[in-house]
Design an enzyme around this catalytic site. Structure first.
Site, PDB file in Angstrom:
ATOM      1  NE  ARG A  85      20.683  43.075  44.954  1.00 58.72           N
ATOM      2  CZ  ARG A  85      19.918  44.141  44.876  1.00 58.72           C
ATOM      3  NH1 ARG A  85      20.145  45.012  43.915  1.00 58.72           N
ATOM      4  NH2 ARG A  85      18.952  44.360  45.731  1.00 58.72           N
ATOM      5  CG  ASP A 127      18.503  47.907  44.684  1.00 54.97           C
ATOM      6  OD1 ASP A 127      18.956  47.290  43.714  1.00 54.97           O
ATOM      7  OD2 ASP A 127      18.134  47.383  45.740  1.00 54.97           O
ATOM      8  N   PRO A 132      41.886  47.912  37.338  1.00 48.88           N
ATOM      9  CG  PRO A 132      43.655  48.082  38.828  1.00 48.88           C
ATOM     10  CD  PRO A 132      43.151  47.276  37.686  1.00 48.88           C
ATOM     11  CD  GLU A 165      53.176  44.020  38.876  1.00 47.74           C
ATOM     12  OE1 GLU A 165      53.292  43.295  39.884  1.00 47.74           O
ATOM     13  OE2 GLU A 165      52.765  45.206  38.899  1.00 47.74           O
TER      14      GLU A 165
HETATM   15  C1  4FV Z   1      40.819  45.527  40.066  1.00 50.06           C
HETATM   16  C2  4FV Z   1      40.036  46.617  40.484  1.00 50.06           C
HETATM   17  C3  4FV Z   1      42.199  45.228  40.471  1.00 50.06           C
HETATM   18  C4  4FV Z   1      45.217  44.743  39.425  1.00 50.06           C
HETATM   19  C5  4FV Z   1      46.430  43.915  39.217  1.00 50.06           C
HETATM   20  C6  4FV Z   1      44.550  42.516  39.584  1.00 50.06           C
HETATM   21  C7  4FV Z   1      44.225  43.876  40.103  1.00 50.06           C
HETATM   22  C8  4FV Z   1      46.015  42.490  39.358  1.00 50.06           C
HETATM   23  N1  4FV Z   1      40.084  44.796  39.226  1.00 50.06           N
HETATM   24  N2  4FV Z   1      38.826  46.500  39.891  1.00 50.06           N
HETATM   25  N3  4FV Z   1      40.367  47.598  41.340  1.00 50.06           N
HETATM   26  N4  4FV Z   1      42.837  44.239  39.792  1.00 50.06           N
HETATM   27  O1  4FV Z   1      42.746  45.878  41.376  1.00 50.06           O
HETATM   28  O2  4FV Z   1      38.875  45.409  39.141  1.00 50.06           O
HETATM   29  O3  4FV Z   1      46.275  41.845  38.155  1.00 50.06           O
END
Ligand code: 4FV
Length: 262
Positions: A153, A168, A88, A115
């Site tokens: 794609r 697209d 994230p 985490e």
């Molecule tokens: C996430 C996202 C995501 C966070 C903690 C995996 C999680 C756990 N990955 N974009 N939004 N990952 O939420 O890519 O480890």
């Protein structure tokens, strides 16, 4: 292009590899896709890949050793690949980034769990962090699938007719025009005449106008960021002109009625 996925749940990708764009691209030899189980790189007898966080707090953290081993092994197999952590905290994936990835040699995709991963892996092994959106998943696996589908794609030659990637949404920074198919009338709703006219110049004009109005209404940020073509500007100016006429007509009728009431 290579996709190498590092995860503790490789089985989550079984169906993904067998369906859709990935299997098509692999069949055309434009894509090699593989998955490594991070657990296979944990040297202890219980193949532990997570541990409690230093400093306390809830949840677990992915251990650095198995991750480092798995990344090194993936790089041996695909040395030109960039190593991407799905998290994230990453830059949000968009069509432009997907296009950039599609012209790269390959991607090693790290799927975090718990985490997250030990920060020392982030510092020393990760080329870039990518997020698929501002929300928290249980793991990076679904994000890796989203990224791989969006990128695969766009690999030249993977989609049947090249055009479709060009038309697209977001290609050219506009949302796509509406689509219609048979029947010509559905529950009283008819397909716009122009689309059945065979007049491709008029159809292209209509589709551009629909893309512009949809982008203006739904994603004005994209319109602001777009390099407007002559045709775009002509259409937008025509709308401004039409709107001014409406306002003009309204205000002149008001003055008439006001002067009339005098
Ligand atoms: C996430 C996202 C995501 C966070 C903690 C995996 C999680 C756990 N990955 N974009 N939004 N990952 O939420 O890519 O480890």
């Amino acid at each position: 292009m290579d996709f190498t996925v590092l995860t503790i749940f490789p089985e989550m990708f079984d169906l993904f590899w067998q369906h859709g764009i990935i299997v098509k691209a692999a069949a055309k030899g434009q894509l090699r896709a593989g998955v490594f189980n991070i657990r296979d790189f944990a040297r202890d007898k219980h193949q532990v890949t997570d541990d409690r966080p230093y400093g306390g707090g809830s949840g677990m953290v992915m251990k650095p050793e198995p991750l480092a081993e798995a990344i090194r092994s993936a790089r041996l197999q695909s040395p030109k690949s960039r190593t991407v952590l799905l998290s994230p905290q990453g830059r949000t994936l968009d069509q432009k980034q997907a296009q950039a990835f599609a012209s790269s040699e390959g991607l090693i995709l790290i799927c975090g769990r718990y985490e997250g991963i030990d920060e020392r892996i982030n510092q020393s092994f990760i080329d870039e962090e990518i997020s698929i959106g501002d929300y928290v998943l249980m793991g990076g696996e679904l994000a890796a699938m989203v990224l791989m589908e969006a990128v695969a794609r766009l690999i030249p030659g993977v989609l049947g007719n090249e055009d479709s990637a060009q038309t697209d949404s977001f290609a050219g920074n506009l949302l796509e025009h509406p689509h219609f198919t048979r029947p010509p009338v559905f529950e009283g709703e008819a397909v716009p005449e122009v689309l059945r006219s065979g007049n491709h110049k008029a159809i292209d004009q209509w589709r551009l106008e629909m893309s512009l109005i949809r982008t203006f209404l739904k994603r004005p940020d994209l319109l602001k960021a777009k390099r407007l073509s002559r045709q775009d500007i002509d259409i937008l100016k025509k709308w401004c002109h039409d709107i001014e006429n409406i306002i003009e007509a309204q205000s002149s009728s008001d003055t008439d009625s006001l002067s009339g009431s005098g």
